[in-house]
Design a protein around this motif. Structure first.
Motif, PDB file in Angstrom:
ATOM      1  N   ALA A  31       0.829  -1.205   0.000  1.00  0.00           N
ATOM      2  CA  ALA A  31       0.000   0.000   0.000  1.00  0.00           C
ATOM      3  C   ALA A  31       0.859   1.249   0.000  1.00  0.00           C
ATOM      4  O   ALA A  31       2.008   1.248   0.463  1.00  0.00           O
ATOM      5  CB  ALA A  31      -0.920   0.018   1.221  1.00  0.00           C
ATOM      6  N   SER A  47      -8.280   2.637  -6.186  1.00  0.00           N
ATOM      7  CA  SER A  47      -7.929   3.079  -7.535  1.00  0.00           C
ATOM      8  C   SER A  47      -8.939   2.633  -8.581  1.00  0.00           C
ATOM      9  O   SER A  47      -9.808   1.792  -8.341  1.00  0.00           O
ATOM     10  CB  SER A  47      -6.557   2.508  -7.916  1.00  0.00           C
ATOM     11  N   PHE A  52      -2.632   1.507  -8.005  1.00  0.00           N
ATOM     12  CA  PHE A  52      -2.252   2.428  -6.934  1.00  0.00           C
ATOM     13  C   PHE A  52      -0.977   3.210  -7.231  1.00  0.00           C
ATOM     14  O   PHE A  52      -0.586   4.054  -6.436  1.00  0.00           O
ATOM     15  CB  PHE A  52      -2.164   1.680  -5.611  1.00  0.00           C
ATOM     16  N   ARG A  58      -1.881   9.399  -6.273  1.00  0.00           N
ATOM     17  CA  ARG A  58      -1.009   9.638  -5.114  1.00  0.00           C
ATOM     18  C   ARG A  58      -1.021  11.111  -4.707  1.00  0.00           C
ATOM     19  O   ARG A  58      -0.966  11.421  -3.516  1.00  0.00           O
ATOM     20  CB  ARG A  58       0.403   9.138  -5.414  1.00  0.00           C
ATOM     21  N   VAL A  73      -3.707   3.693   0.360  1.00  0.00           N
ATOM     22  CA  VAL A  73      -4.088   3.339  -1.005  1.00  0.00           C
ATOM     23  C   VAL A  73      -3.592   1.909  -1.252  1.00  0.00           C
ATOM     24  O   VAL A  73      -2.460   1.699  -1.679  1.00  0.00           O
ATOM     25  CB  VAL A  73      -3.480   4.307  -2.044  1.00  0.00           C
ATOM     26  N   ASP A  75      -2.896  -1.830  -2.771  1.00  0.00           N
ATOM     27  CA  ASP A  75      -2.733  -2.396  -4.109  1.00  0.00           C
ATOM     28  C   ASP A  75      -3.681  -3.587  -4.258  1.00  0.00           C
ATOM     29  O   ASP A  75      -3.263  -4.742  -4.223  1.00  0.00           O
ATOM     30  CB  ASP A  75      -1.281  -2.824  -4.337  1.00  0.00           C
TER      31      ASP A  75
END
Length: 239
Positions: A31, A47, A52, A58, A73, A75
């Motif tokens: 992440a 996302s 991500f 970002r 965030v 993955d």
């Protein structure tokens, strides 16, 4: 099914981008994280199909973090974002191996990890594909606020089951979730007495809030407006 519009304007991915840091495991997933470890309110950003590492995503995470939230965030695509240049794997084929329902299950340990570190309220925002993951979390009482940005795969039946305050930010030019569908979502939320904010952004297409060009002043302005609406939802419902 998500339309081809979901896959236009792919970003140039950057695994090292952002002011935060990438961690190997947050709730079991790689992440990107940003914000103060002492924050009592957290946001999970989910996302679109490009994953991500998208630089704009970002930047958005960093800006949400600067508003006082701890931001994660994850993955959810496990290092396998959709690649338009791969002609053998169309978006319907790709989605078969990246079902939003699987990401919903994987989000639960992420939320548990946030609570273990002292977070008391959690919100989630999702773009396109990620919006479906967020609506599943909102249906399951896993989060305290939800934001859907130009959602894909979200149905009226999904919206009927939403359990928390929700903002839905739609695009005027969107085959995936056209304005008529977004307005239907709004009618359902009103009928069910769920706190909501619904807005159709004029002159923008599906993906506008995260796949915009920094050289396009109008696109940047619309994306920044969407970001402000998202942060407003979280300020009202998480702090």
């Amino acid at each position: 099914m998500a339309s081809s519009q979901c896959c236009e304007n792919p970003p140039a991915l950057n695994p090292a981008g952002g002011e935060g840091k990438v961690v190997d495991s947050f709730g079991g997933l790689k992440a990107y994280v940003a914000g103060s470890d002492d924050a009592k309110a957290a946001v999970v950003l989910i996302s679109d199909v490009f994953g991500f590492e998208a630089p704009n995503l970002r930047k958005i995470a960093d800006k949400v973090a600067s508003s006082g939230f701890f931001v994660v965030v994850p993955d959810f695509l496990h290092g396998d974002p959709y690649a338009p240049e791969n002609a053998e794997r169309s978006i319907p084929v790709w989605i078969k191996s990246h079902a939003p329902e699987n990401a919903f299950e994987e989000a639960k340990p992420v939320i548990a990890a946030l609570k273990e570190k002292g977070v008391s309220t959690v919100g989630a925002a999702g773009y396109c594909w990620g919006a479906k993951v967020v609506v599943e979390l909102a249906k399951a009482n896993e989060i305290q606020a939800a934001v859907l940005l130009h959602p894909s795969l979200v149905t009226v039946d999904d919206i009927k089951e939403v359990k928390c305050p929700i903002s839905i930010l739609g695009a005027e030019i969107d085959k995936t979730s056209p304005p008529e569908l977004v307005k239907h979502f709004e009618q359902v939320l009103s009928a069910n007495g769920v706190a909501h904010f619904v807005k159709i952004f004029p002159g923008v297409a599906h993906g506008w809030s995260v796949r915009y060009s920094h050289d396009d002043a109008a696109a940047v302005k619309s994306a920044e407006e969407a970001l402000a609406d998202m942060i407003d939802c979280f300020n009202k419902n998480l702090k």
